[in-house]
Design a protein around this motif. Sequence first.
Motif, PDB file in Angstrom:
ATOM      1  N   MET A 211       0.877  -1.099   0.005  1.00 45.95           N
ATOM      2  CA  MET A 211       0.205   0.032  -0.183  1.00 45.95           C
ATOM      3  C   MET A 211       0.785   1.318   0.099  1.00 45.95           C
ATOM      4  O   MET A 211       1.865   1.172   0.953  1.00 45.95           O
ATOM      5  CB  MET A 211      -0.854  -0.011   1.062  1.00 45.95           C
ATOM      6  CG  MET A 211      -1.609   1.100   1.171  1.00 45.95           C
ATOM      7  SD  MET A 211      -2.944   0.872   2.758  1.00 45.95           S
ATOM      8  CE  MET A 211      -2.121   1.647   3.911  1.00 45.95           C
ATOM      9  N   GLU A 213       1.340   5.785  -0.137  1.00 46.18           N
ATOM     10  CA  GLU A 213       0.961   6.601   0.957  1.00 46.18           C
ATOM     11  C   GLU A 213      -0.233   7.240   0.653  1.00 46.18           C
ATOM     12  O   GLU A 213      -0.742   7.952   1.334  1.00 46.18           O
ATOM     13  CB  GLU A 213       2.165   7.826   0.760  1.00 46.18           C
ATOM     14  CG  GLU A 213       2.421   8.469  -0.422  1.00 46.18           C
ATOM     15  CD  GLU A 213       3.210   7.742  -1.561  1.00 46.18           C
ATOM     16  OE1 GLU A 213       3.464   8.396  -2.629  1.00 46.18           O
ATOM     17  OE2 GLU A 213       3.667   6.489  -1.251  1.00 46.18           O
ATOM     18  N   ASN A 214      -0.745   6.957  -0.562  1.00 46.68           N
ATOM     19  CA  ASN A 214      -1.908   7.501  -0.970  1.00 46.68           C
ATOM     20  C   ASN A 214      -3.229   6.611  -0.824  1.00 46.68           C
ATOM     21  O   ASN A 214      -4.255   6.581  -1.209  1.00 46.68           O
ATOM     22  CB  ASN A 214      -1.909   7.947  -2.481  1.00 46.68           C
ATOM     23  CG  ASN A 214      -1.179   9.197  -2.513  1.00 46.68           C
ATOM     24  OD1 ASN A 214      -1.116  10.138  -1.884  1.00 46.68           O
ATOM     25  ND2 ASN A 214      -0.286   9.040  -3.658  1.00 46.68           N
ATOM     26  N   GLY A 215      -2.872   5.334  -0.364  1.00 45.14           N
ATOM     27  CA  GLY A 215      -3.734   4.290   0.109  1.00 45.14           C
ATOM     28  C   GLY A 215      -4.383   3.523  -1.036  1.00 45.14           C
ATOM     29  O   GLY A 215      -5.281   2.796  -1.221  1.00 45.14           O
ATOM     30  N   ARG A 247      -6.819   0.154   7.452  1.00 48.03           N
ATOM     31  CA  ARG A 247      -6.988   1.371   7.659  1.00 48.03           C
ATOM     32  C   ARG A 247      -6.037   2.396   6.759  1.00 48.03           C
ATOM     33  O   ARG A 247      -5.224   2.074   6.594  1.00 48.03           O
ATOM     34  CB  ARG A 247      -6.566   1.824   9.218  1.00 48.03           C
ATOM     35  CG  ARG A 247      -6.791   3.347   9.579  1.00 48.03           C
ATOM     36  CD  ARG A 247      -6.080   3.650  10.969  1.00 48.03           C
ATOM     37  NE  ARG A 247      -6.771   2.836  11.988  1.00 48.03           N
ATOM     38  CZ  ARG A 247      -7.919   3.044  12.643  1.00 48.03           C
ATOM     39  NH1 ARG A 247      -8.735   4.078  12.196  1.00 48.03           N
ATOM     40  NH2 ARG A 247      -8.403   2.101  13.396  1.00 48.03           N
ATOM     41  N   GLY A 248      -6.650   3.225   6.157  1.00 49.29           N
ATOM     42  CA  GLY A 248      -5.952   4.083   4.957  1.00 49.29           C
ATOM     43  C   GLY A 248      -6.004   3.551   3.625  1.00 49.29           C
ATOM     44  O   GLY A 248      -5.728   4.170   2.772  1.00 49.29           O
ATOM     45  N   MET A 249      -6.673   2.225   3.674  1.00 50.11           N
ATOM     46  CA  MET A 249      -6.595   1.780   2.186  1.00 50.11           C
ATOM     47  C   MET A 249      -7.735   2.451   1.381  1.00 50.11           C
ATOM     48  O   MET A 249      -8.927   2.577   2.083  1.00 50.11           O
ATOM     49  CB  MET A 249      -7.207   0.432   2.135  1.00 50.11           C
ATOM     50  CG  MET A 249      -7.061  -0.442   0.679  1.00 50.11           C
ATOM     51  SD  MET A 249      -5.237  -0.362   0.264  1.00 50.11           S
ATOM     52  CE  MET A 249      -4.848  -1.859   1.442  1.00 50.11           C
ATOM     53  N   ARG A 250      -7.699   3.072   0.190  1.00 47.81           N
ATOM     54  CA  ARG A 250      -8.646   3.598  -0.589  1.00 47.81           C
ATOM     55  C   ARG A 250      -9.265   2.896  -1.600  1.00 47.81           C
ATOM     56  O   ARG A 250     -10.318   2.925  -1.938  1.00 47.81           O
ATOM     57  CB  ARG A 250      -8.336   5.002  -1.011  1.00 47.81           C
ATOM     58  CG  ARG A 250      -7.708   5.903   0.396  1.00 47.81           C
ATOM     59  CD  ARG A 250      -7.644   7.477  -0.369  1.00 47.81           C
ATOM     60  NE  ARG A 250      -8.526   8.052  -1.193  1.00 47.81           N
ATOM     61  CZ  ARG A 250      -8.757   8.985  -1.813  1.00 47.81           C
ATOM     62  NH1 ARG A 250      -7.544   9.175  -2.457  1.00 47.81           N
ATOM     63  NH2 ARG A 250      -9.782   9.323  -2.229  1.00 47.81           N
ATOM     64  N   TRP A 252      -7.794  -0.718  -4.034  1.00 50.72           N
ATOM     65  CA  TRP A 252      -6.932  -1.861  -4.353  1.00 50.72           C
ATOM     66  C   TRP A 252      -7.314  -2.489  -5.421  1.00 50.72           C
ATOM     67  O   TRP A 252      -8.453  -2.764  -5.830  1.00 50.72           O
ATOM     68  CB  TRP A 252      -6.669  -2.652  -2.905  1.00 50.72           C
ATOM     69  CG  TRP A 252      -7.893  -3.367  -2.376  1.00 50.72           C
ATOM     70  CD1 TRP A 252      -8.312  -4.754  -2.758  1.00 50.72           C
ATOM     71  CD2 TRP A 252      -9.083  -2.799  -1.822  1.00 50.72           C
ATOM     72  NE1 TRP A 252      -9.302  -5.059  -2.113  1.00 50.72           N
ATOM     73  CE2 TRP A 252      -9.947  -3.989  -1.612  1.00 50.72           C
ATOM     74  CE3 TRP A 252      -9.339  -1.583  -1.255  1.00 50.72           C
ATOM     75  CZ2 TRP A 252     -11.396  -3.567  -0.985  1.00 50.72           C
ATOM     76  CZ3 TRP A 252     -10.736  -1.361  -0.741  1.00 50.72           C
ATOM     77  CH2 TRP A 252     -11.460  -2.416  -0.357  1.00 50.72           C
TER      78      TRP A 252
END
Length: 309
Positions: A211, A213-215, A247-250, A252
């Motif tokens: 992952m 830094e932008n998710g 958490r933080g995954m936008r 994938w």
Amino acid sequence: MKRQIIDTIEEASKIIIHRHVRPDPDAYGSQIGLKELISFNYPQKKVLATGNHENTLDFLAHPDNVTDDDFKDALVIITDTANTERIDDERYKLGKAIIKIDHHPNDDAYGDLLWVDTNSSSTSEMICELFDEAKDYKGWKMNADIARLLFAGIVGDTGRFMFQSTTLQTMTYAGELLSYGFDRTELFNGMYEVNRNLLHLKGYVYENFSMDENGVGFVKLTAEILQKYNVAESEASLLVGSLADVRGMRCWVFFIEDTKEIRVRLRSKGPIINVIAKKYGGGGHPLASGASVKTWEEADQVIEDLKKL
């Protein structure tokens, strides 16, 4: 449109129902749920569900053996399938007329009658809506077996009612289906119990996903890895939603290699990702889409496209 579909069903003596390749619970729920619904209300009609069986859905239903002769003068209904390339069983062209019932974006407007509702959580929910109309219009009835199929389809496509596609209407229909008294525990066991080897592969996914830094996340499941864990491609696809908990995954992507190509499974918590799926010959919903690529170099390009979002 719903009454047109009901009238067309009522006029037909023979009906064959299709859905998409590599079916999920909504594909079976809408296809075989509609088959059983029509058969229950019109027992004199010949109603068949066609397509290759998916072994992971043994608990839910099985399609029928359909001959070429069955298609002669048959009404064809295709559920939960956005484009003709994804229709399981190309013999749909042999029928006398085609009805499309679907909740994906209508990029391929095939069929003689089309009912497409992208606001619906699932095509199974649309079959519930069709039943509601037919109940008032033609006195249709439902039983526990039909309700179980439609409920499974709704649960599957809403991620157990966690996805944004879940609406008040979705929950209303789900509640009405539960009133028919099917064994919910047995159904959920069939949908969500998995073998130990798949859980071990899930552990591999959690240990090896990336992952930025932008998710934007991804994981590559090569044929070698699937063989190591003794997991089929269709089973591995069940894990695609697991990264939603990070958490933080936008958004994938899962890459799952099989004998002919690499399956691309895209998911998102916000960014619209079906534009990427379409670029690679696939499609789907804005937040849940799929495609295929031939090489790992192409897979890396999918990741770069995802990062550009």
